[in-house]
Design an enzyme around this catalytic site. Structure first.
Site, PDB file in Angstrom:
ATOM      1  N   SER A   1       0.737  -0.911  -0.103  1.00 40.46           N
ATOM      2  CA  SER A   1       0.085   0.081   0.032  1.00 40.46           C
ATOM      3  C   SER A   1       0.893   1.273  -0.193  1.00 40.46           C
ATOM      4  CB  SER A   1      -0.861   0.057   1.266  1.00 40.46           C
ATOM      5  OG  SER A   1      -1.693   1.291   1.388  1.00 40.46           O
TER       6      SER A   1
ATOM      7  N   LYS B   1      -1.196  -0.957  -4.336  1.00 38.46           N
ATOM      8  CA  LYS B   1      -2.300  -0.035  -3.833  1.00 38.46           C
ATOM      9  C   LYS B   1      -1.882   1.178  -3.789  1.00 38.46           C
ATOM     10  CE  LYS B   1      -4.726   0.134   0.074  1.00 38.46           C
ATOM     11  NZ  LYS B   1      -5.933  -0.727   1.329  1.00 38.46           N
TER      12      LYS B   1
ATOM     13  N   LYS C   1      -2.717   5.173  -2.733  1.00 38.72           N
ATOM     14  CA  LYS C   1      -3.833   6.048  -2.195  1.00 38.72           C
ATOM     15  C   LYS C   1      -4.184   7.123  -2.892  1.00 38.72           C
ATOM     16  CE  LYS C   1      -4.062   3.778   1.829  1.00 38.72           C
ATOM     17  NZ  LYS C   1      -5.096   3.265   2.383  1.00 38.72           N
TER      18      LYS C   1
ATOM     19  N   ASP D   1      -7.108   3.546  -3.278  1.00 40.88           N
ATOM     20  CA  ASP D   1      -8.191   3.318  -2.155  1.00 40.88           C
ATOM     21  C   ASP D   1      -7.980   4.945  -1.948  1.00 40.88           C
ATOM     22  OD1 ASP D   1      -8.745   3.306   0.399  1.00 40.88           O
ATOM     23  OD2 ASP D   1      -7.424   2.154   1.298  1.00 40.88           O
TER      24      ASP D   1
ATOM     25  N   ASN E   1      -9.961   5.890   0.500  1.00 39.68           N
ATOM     26  CA  ASN E   1     -10.258   6.048   2.238  1.00 39.68           C
ATOM     27  C   ASN E   1     -11.294   7.265   2.453  1.00 39.68           C
ATOM     28  OD1 ASN E   1      -6.990   5.353   2.743  1.00 39.68           O
ATOM     29  ND2 ASN E   1      -8.174   4.502   4.060  1.00 39.68           N
TER      30      ASN E   1
ATOM     31  N   GLU F   1     -10.987   1.035  -3.794  1.00 42.30           N
ATOM     32  CA  GLU F   1     -11.394   0.911  -2.545  1.00 42.30           C
ATOM     33  C   GLU F   1     -11.970   2.108  -1.835  1.00 42.30           C
ATOM     34  OE1 GLU F   1      -8.262  -0.985  -0.496  1.00 42.30           O
ATOM     35  OE2 GLU F   1      -8.931  -0.514   1.615  1.00 42.30           O
TER      36      GLU F   1
ATOM     37  N   ASP G   1     -13.865  -0.948   2.530  1.00 44.35           N
ATOM     38  CA  ASP G   1     -12.992  -1.165   3.947  1.00 44.35           C
ATOM     39  C   ASP G   1     -13.805  -0.659   5.026  1.00 44.35           C
ATOM     40  OD1 ASP G   1     -11.118  -0.634   5.807  1.00 44.35           O
ATOM     41  OD2 ASP G   1      -9.559   0.167   4.480  1.00 44.35           O
TER      42      ASP G   1
ATOM     43  N   LYS H   1     -10.380  -6.634   7.750  1.00 43.18           N
ATOM     44  CA  LYS H   1      -9.248  -6.095   8.590  1.00 43.18           C
ATOM     45  C   LYS H   1      -9.715  -6.595  10.046  1.00 43.18           C
ATOM     46  CE  LYS H   1      -7.572  -1.940   6.487  1.00 43.18           C
ATOM     47  NZ  LYS H   1      -7.665  -0.362   6.481  1.00 43.18           N
TER      48      LYS H   1
ATOM     49  N   GLY I   1      -4.523  -4.171   6.150  1.00 43.67           N
ATOM     50  CA  GLY I   1      -3.648  -3.787   7.011  1.00 43.67           C
ATOM     51  C   GLY I   1      -3.841  -2.441   7.571  1.00 43.67           C
TER      52      GLY I   1
HETATM   53  O1  OSB Z   1      -7.398   2.082   4.215  1.00 43.24           O
HETATM   54  O2  OSB Z   1      -6.132   0.444   3.879  1.00 43.24           O
HETATM   55  C1  OSB Z   1      -6.268   1.373   4.377  1.00 43.24           C
HETATM   56  C2  OSB Z   1      -3.073   2.114   6.919  1.00 43.24           C
HETATM   57  C3  OSB Z   1      -3.796   2.661   7.858  1.00 43.24           C
HETATM   58  C4  OSB Z   1      -5.331   2.876   7.753  1.00 43.24           C
HETATM   59  C5  OSB Z   1      -6.171   2.359   6.568  1.00 43.24           C
HETATM   60  C6  OSB Z   1      -5.402   1.983   5.628  1.00 43.24           C
HETATM   61  C7  OSB Z   1      -4.113   1.654   5.525  1.00 43.24           C
HETATM   62  C8  OSB Z   1      -3.275   1.009   4.605  1.00 43.24           C
HETATM   63  C9  OSB Z   1      -2.133   0.334   5.154  1.00 43.24           C
HETATM   64  O3  OSB Z   1      -3.683   0.994   3.537  1.00 43.24           O
HETATM   65  C10 OSB Z   1      -2.164  -1.101   4.629  1.00 43.24           C
HETATM   66  C11 OSB Z   1      -0.736  -1.615   5.382  1.00 43.24           C
HETATM   67  O4  OSB Z   1      -0.871  -2.159   6.659  1.00 43.24           O
HETATM   68  O5  OSB Z   1       0.024  -1.844   4.834  1.00 43.24           O
HETATM   69 MG    MG Z   2      -8.307   0.994   2.807  1.00 44.14          MG
END
Ligand code: OSB
Ligand code: MG
Length: 385
Positions: A148, A175, A177, A203, A205, A231, A256, A280, A308
């Site tokens: 990520s 992945k 962001k 992603d 978020n 995502e 997520d 998660k 993660g």
């Molecule tokens: O949205 O997947 C997410 C890390 C912190 C909070 C949210 C996310 C993430 C990551 C990191 O994308 C994934 C990783 O642990 O490598």
């Molecule tokens: Mg995510």
């Protein structure tokens, strides 16, 4: 594919005390998402002390309530003043299943509950001499690893450089962001840079607003790039908005933040909001609920994968075991320890040909180094108090 065996009950353990161990670790590089920029992980490990074995779990909260309502200081407080006393009060013999039932009257706080559940299960498994992966019914010995990639301080050039480095290391999917203002242009550049053969996903978020035409145009642009999934573009509660746009896009939508439990997973899948579900264990309150979400999705033909939260080796150990179950279909955010830390608190996870080995020693299969624990601040909640 082996049929998944039922989870065999493990003997209860007697908890003498629960300890909270402070983690404050610098990330090897800053990690920026639409909800902010992190340079370190400030969190807690939970140690459940029993006469036979100690069990460990990780609270995956960030320091601030930016991913969900949960944050590290809040988790410490709710554990100390509410959850741990409730767990210990009705008699100290407990199983991992009891954690959920004894703590059910507390609303939310799933990350705090999850850490306790994993720690109790770890103590049970270490006592029984059984590995978590075997207990859950893992079907593979190693899991494919994705990475990520945060929004880089240095913009597109740094994104391309970071991704090239991760692909050289062997990561099997990327992945990236995205956020409004950093989406179509960088992802188009990234796609051109890596070619069509690399599994690429984004992603958001929860950073996009479904009523903002510019945001929707950007997501429509991302839909043209042959991504494996998009995502969580919209907010946590925006199930209908995800469904409405997912019906127009060719790229599957993965949820997520929205998926708190198996009921929400069912509703998201049945409404068309999620074609893929990110699991998660912290976000959903533990391993047992994670398996229920997997079951819910598998019964409806929807693939899941293991997300993660920038875990140390403790949380990563549980994630990697979960990712080894039937129904987990994509490389997870189960990267190697060195993608996050100069030195992990446990024996590190390493990347071998794009895969991470599933721990097979009793319990979660990783224990924080004693030298590290001795230096980490500890709060102890005893049974008799
Ligand atoms: O949205 O997947 C997410 C890390 C912190 C909070 C949210 C996310 C993430 C990551 C990191 O994308 C994934 C990783 O642990 O490598
Ligand atoms: Mg995510």
């Amino acid at each position: 594919m082996n049929p998944t065996p039922a989870i065999v009950p493990l003997a209860a353990v007697t908890i003498d005390a629960v300890e909270l161990v402070r983690v404050d670790l610098p990330l090897v590089r800053p990690f920026t998402t639409s909800f902010g920029r992190q340079t370190r992980r400030e969190t807690l490990l939970v140690r459940v002390r029993t006469p036979e074995a100690d069990g460990w779990g990780e609270i995956v909260t960030p320091a601030a309530p930016v991913y969900s309502e949960e944050f590290t200081a809040g988790a410490a407080l709710v554990l100390r003043d509410h959850l741990v006393p409730w767990l210990l009060a009705p008699g100290s013999e407990v199983t991992a299943e009891d954690v959920g039932t004894r703590l059910a009257r507390a609303h939310g706080h799933r990350m705090a509950k999850a850490a306790l559940e994993v720690a109790v299960m770890d103590a049970q498994l270490r006592t029984a001499g059984v590995a978590l992966a075997d207990h859950l019914g893992a079907v593979v010995d190693r899991v494919p690893a994705g990475v990520s990639v945060g929004i880089p301080d240095g913009g597109i050039p740094e994104l391309l450089e970071q991704v090239a480095g991760y692909l050289d290391e062997g990561y099997l999917r990327v992945k990236a962001k995205v956020q409004p203002g950093f989406d179509v242009a960088p992802m188009t550049a990234l796609r051109e840079h890596v070619g069509t053969g690399v599994a690429l996903q984004v992603d958001g978020n929860a950073g996009y607003h479904p009523d903002d035409p510019a945001h929707v145009r950007a997501l429509d642009g991302l839909d043209e790039l042959g991504l494996v999934m998009i995502e969580q573009p919209f907010g946590t509660d925006r199930i209908r908005d995800h469904a409405r746009h997912a019906a127009r896009w060719r790229t599957p939508v993965c949820l997520d933040e929205s998926i708190h439990d198996a009921t929400r997973a069912r509703d998201a899948v049945e409404s068309g909001a999620a074609g893929i579900v990110n699991i998660k264990l912290g976000r959903v309150g533990g391993l047992l609920e994670s398996v229920r979400i997997r079951d819910t999705c598998r019964a409806r033909g929807v693939p899941v994968w293991c997300g993660g939260m920038l875990e140390t080796g403790v949380g990563r150990a549980a994630n990697v075991a979960l990712a080894a179950l039937d129904g987990f279909r994509f490389p997870g955010d189960t990267s190697a320890s060195n993608r996050y830390w100069a030195e992990d608190v446990t024996e590190p996870f390493v990347l071998e040909g794009g895969y991470v080995a599933v721990p097979r020693s009793p319990g979660i299969g990783r224990t924080p180094r004693e030298t590290w624990v001795a230096e980490a601040a500890i709060e102890r909640i005893d049974r008799h108090r």
